[in-house]
Scaffold this active site. Structure first.
Site, PDB file in Angstrom:
ATOM      1  N   HIS A  52       0.777  -1.353   0.263  1.00  0.00           N
ATOM      2  CA  HIS A  52       0.111   0.299  -0.216  1.00  0.00           C
ATOM      3  C   HIS A  52       1.051   1.037   0.214  1.00  0.00           C
ATOM      4  O   HIS A  52       2.193   0.957  -0.063  1.00  0.00           O
ATOM      5  CB  HIS A  52      -0.392  -0.096   0.852  1.00  0.00           C
ATOM      6  CG  HIS A  52      -0.632   0.081   2.519  1.00  0.00           C
ATOM      7  ND1 HIS A  52       0.567  -0.786   3.247  1.00  0.00           N
ATOM      8  CD2 HIS A  52      -0.830   0.833   3.396  1.00  0.00           C
ATOM      9  CE1 HIS A  52       0.504  -0.575   4.884  1.00  0.00           C
ATOM     10  NE2 HIS A  52      -0.021   0.137   4.328  1.00  0.00           N
ATOM     11  N   HIS A 112       0.886   3.802   2.114  1.00  0.00           N
ATOM     12  CA  HIS A 112       1.852   4.553   3.101  1.00  0.00           C
ATOM     13  C   HIS A 112       3.435   5.062   3.108  1.00  0.00           C
ATOM     14  O   HIS A 112       4.134   3.437   2.537  1.00  0.00           O
ATOM     15  CB  HIS A 112       1.135   4.168   4.927  1.00  0.00           C
ATOM     16  CG  HIS A 112      -0.125   4.428   5.006  1.00  0.00           C
ATOM     17  ND1 HIS A 112      -0.898   3.462   5.697  1.00  0.00           N
ATOM     18  CD2 HIS A 112      -0.953   5.631   4.630  1.00  0.00           C
ATOM     19  CE1 HIS A 112      -2.376   4.301   5.699  1.00  0.00           C
ATOM     20  NE2 HIS A 112      -2.095   5.560   4.903  1.00  0.00           N
ATOM     21  N   ASP A 165       5.835   4.545   4.714  1.00  0.00           N
ATOM     22  CA  ASP A 165       6.607   3.952   5.864  1.00  0.00           C
ATOM     23  C   ASP A 165       6.617   2.399   5.137  1.00  0.00           C
ATOM     24  O   ASP A 165       7.675   0.854   5.151  1.00  0.00           O
ATOM     25  CB  ASP A 165       6.251   2.813   7.072  1.00  0.00           C
ATOM     26  CG  ASP A 165       4.603   2.797   7.882  1.00  0.00           C
ATOM     27  OD1 ASP A 165       4.399   3.125   6.327  1.00  0.00           O
ATOM     28  OD2 ASP A 165       4.563   1.757   8.105  1.00  0.00           O
ATOM     29  N   HIS A 166       6.467   2.144   3.607  1.00  0.00           N
ATOM     30  CA  HIS A 166       5.831   1.128   2.593  1.00  0.00           C
ATOM     31  C   HIS A 166       6.467   1.087   1.820  1.00  0.00           C
ATOM     32  O   HIS A 166       6.509  -0.188   0.420  1.00  0.00           O
ATOM     33  CB  HIS A 166       4.334   0.347   2.959  1.00  0.00           C
ATOM     34  CG  HIS A 166       3.975  -0.398   4.147  1.00  0.00           C
ATOM     35  ND1 HIS A 166       4.242  -1.900   4.820  1.00  0.00           N
ATOM     36  CD2 HIS A 166       3.839   0.070   5.270  1.00  0.00           C
ATOM     37  CE1 HIS A 166       3.415  -2.116   5.805  1.00  0.00           C
ATOM     38  NE2 HIS A 166       3.233  -0.849   6.609  1.00  0.00           N
ATOM     39  N   HIS A 211      -6.944  -1.330   5.829  1.00  0.00           N
ATOM     40  CA  HIS A 211      -6.600  -0.609   6.389  1.00  0.00           C
ATOM     41  C   HIS A 211      -6.736   0.718   6.001  1.00  0.00           C
ATOM     42  O   HIS A 211      -8.416   0.439   5.645  1.00  0.00           O
ATOM     43  CB  HIS A 211      -4.736  -0.837   5.487  1.00  0.00           C
ATOM     44  CG  HIS A 211      -4.254  -0.006   6.368  1.00  0.00           C
ATOM     45  ND1 HIS A 211      -4.108   0.013   8.085  1.00  0.00           N
ATOM     46  CD2 HIS A 211      -2.864   0.797   6.051  1.00  0.00           C
ATOM     47  CE1 HIS A 211      -3.004   1.069   7.863  1.00  0.00           C
ATOM     48  NE2 HIS A 211      -2.501   1.564   7.447  1.00  0.00           N
ATOM     49  N   HIS A 260       6.078  -4.808  12.214  1.00  0.00           N
ATOM     50  CA  HIS A 260       5.708  -3.175  11.571  1.00  0.00           C
ATOM     51  C   HIS A 260       5.082  -3.158  13.819  1.00  0.00           C
ATOM     52  O   HIS A 260       4.010  -2.718  13.535  1.00  0.00           O
ATOM     53  CB  HIS A 260       4.240  -3.982  11.029  1.00  0.00           C
ATOM     54  CG  HIS A 260       3.743  -2.609  10.619  1.00  0.00           C
ATOM     55  ND1 HIS A 260       2.593  -1.570  11.357  1.00  0.00           N
ATOM     56  CD2 HIS A 260       4.324  -1.708   9.841  1.00  0.00           C
ATOM     57  CE1 HIS A 260       2.488   0.079  10.627  1.00  0.00           C
ATOM     58  NE2 HIS A 260       3.774  -0.503   9.755  1.00  0.00           N
TER      59      HIS A 260
END
Length: 305
Positions: free
Chosen positions: A62, A64, A66-67, A142, A270
């Site tokens: 996805h 966001h 941090d990914h 999410h 995570h």
């Protein structure tokens, strides 16, 4: 044949001390598959002596940061090192727009073909296949469009028992036997029964990556019995209301999911930066599902055949 997962990052939204943003490498034989690409991923690859040239496919869960904030930097390094092999990229809609903008404003023209496939994050669907495995999307719940990925090794050939074979069989006939077929003569009579001259194939291994998500029990059927499950566990269960608000899971919920899915082994990761010590999350998960470990930096899990 090798089937190995290495954790490059275990942090959630913000990095913390020695915890980095989410990224994992799955290696099957000589092929490396990158799963998510948080900030600093290419540095982590260097630290673990994983050559980025081996990566043939990248799977983004996805959008966001941090990914996937490490993706443009990694692609740029591949370009600067003169990569010519095509690279397959899978992710939600919008990822192409982000990358196109970055390439445009930096006047970057890649030396290799970047083949982007938009995935439907709401569906369980096959999105990739090669000689080793298939990859399916796993729908996550999410705050934005998000999916996990299920990696399944293809069925392997049966083993021939040489001393039981008839002499003079052709390579095509031997191949048919390894694929589980019987052999017939010209009259249509069974010449060689597969069960008489072969033994069962090696185990086909499987790995399920469940990225950021609310606890979703219905997904357990999709990953039932996998050898290795990664499930996010951002919070301890006393923070389950916070987890629900932010569309994340707790360590206990990850373990409940693993138990429901009857997986062989669970990795949790995570982790929220509020936790300096991760042992309480491990204990909480172990109270529900015994075969569980922390998916911390450098953790490597090799699955036997």
């Amino acid at each position: 044949m090798e089937f190995e997962l290495k954790i490059l990052g275990s942090a959630s939204a913000t990095p913390y001390l020695d915890r980095h943003h989410t990224a994992q490498i799955l290696t099957v034989d000589s092929q490396a598959y990158l799963i998510d690409c948080g900030e600093g991923t290419q540095r982590r690859l260097m630290e673990y002596k994983i050559r980025h040239q081996r990566i043939g496919s990248i799977f983004i869960s996805h959008l966001h940061g941090d990914h996937f904030f490490g993706l443009f930097g990694l692609l740029s390094t591949m370009h600067l090192h003169g990569r010519t092999e095509p690279l397959q990229l899978f992710g939600p809609a919008g990822l192409d727009e982000v990358l196109t903008t970055q390439f445009r404003v930096s006047n970057t023209q890649l030396t290799f073909n970047l083949e982007f496939t938009v995935v439907d994050t709401t569906a369980f669907a096959q999105v990739y296949e090669d000689r080793y495995l298939t990859v399916h999307t796993l729908p996550m719940r999410h705050r934005i469009a998000c999916c996990g990925y299920l990696f399944r090794e293809k069925p392997k050939r049966r083993h021939l028992v040489k001393e039981r074979l008839l002499s003079g069989l052709t390579p095509a006939q031997l191949s048919a036997l390894t694929h589980g077929e019987d052999l017939y003569d010209e009259a249509g009579q069974v010449l060689v029964r597969n069960a008489d001259v072969t033994t069962a194939p090696n185990h086909s291994r499987s790995y399920a990556y469940c990225s950021d998500t609310l606890y979703t029990e219905s997904n357990a059927e999709l990953v039932h019995g996998v050898d290795l499950l990664y499930h996010e566990a951002t919070f301890l269960d006393d923070m389950r209301e916070r987890a629900a608000t932010t569309h994340h899971s707790t360590a206990r919920q990850a373990a409940l999911f693993a138990r429901k899915a009857e997986v062989r082994h669970l990795l949790i990761g995570h982790f929220s930066s509020r936790y300096r010590d991760l042992e309480p999350l491990l204990r909480e998960a172990k109270a529900v599902f015994d075969s569980v470990e922390l998916a911390t930096e450098g953790k490597t899990v090799s699955l036997p055949e």
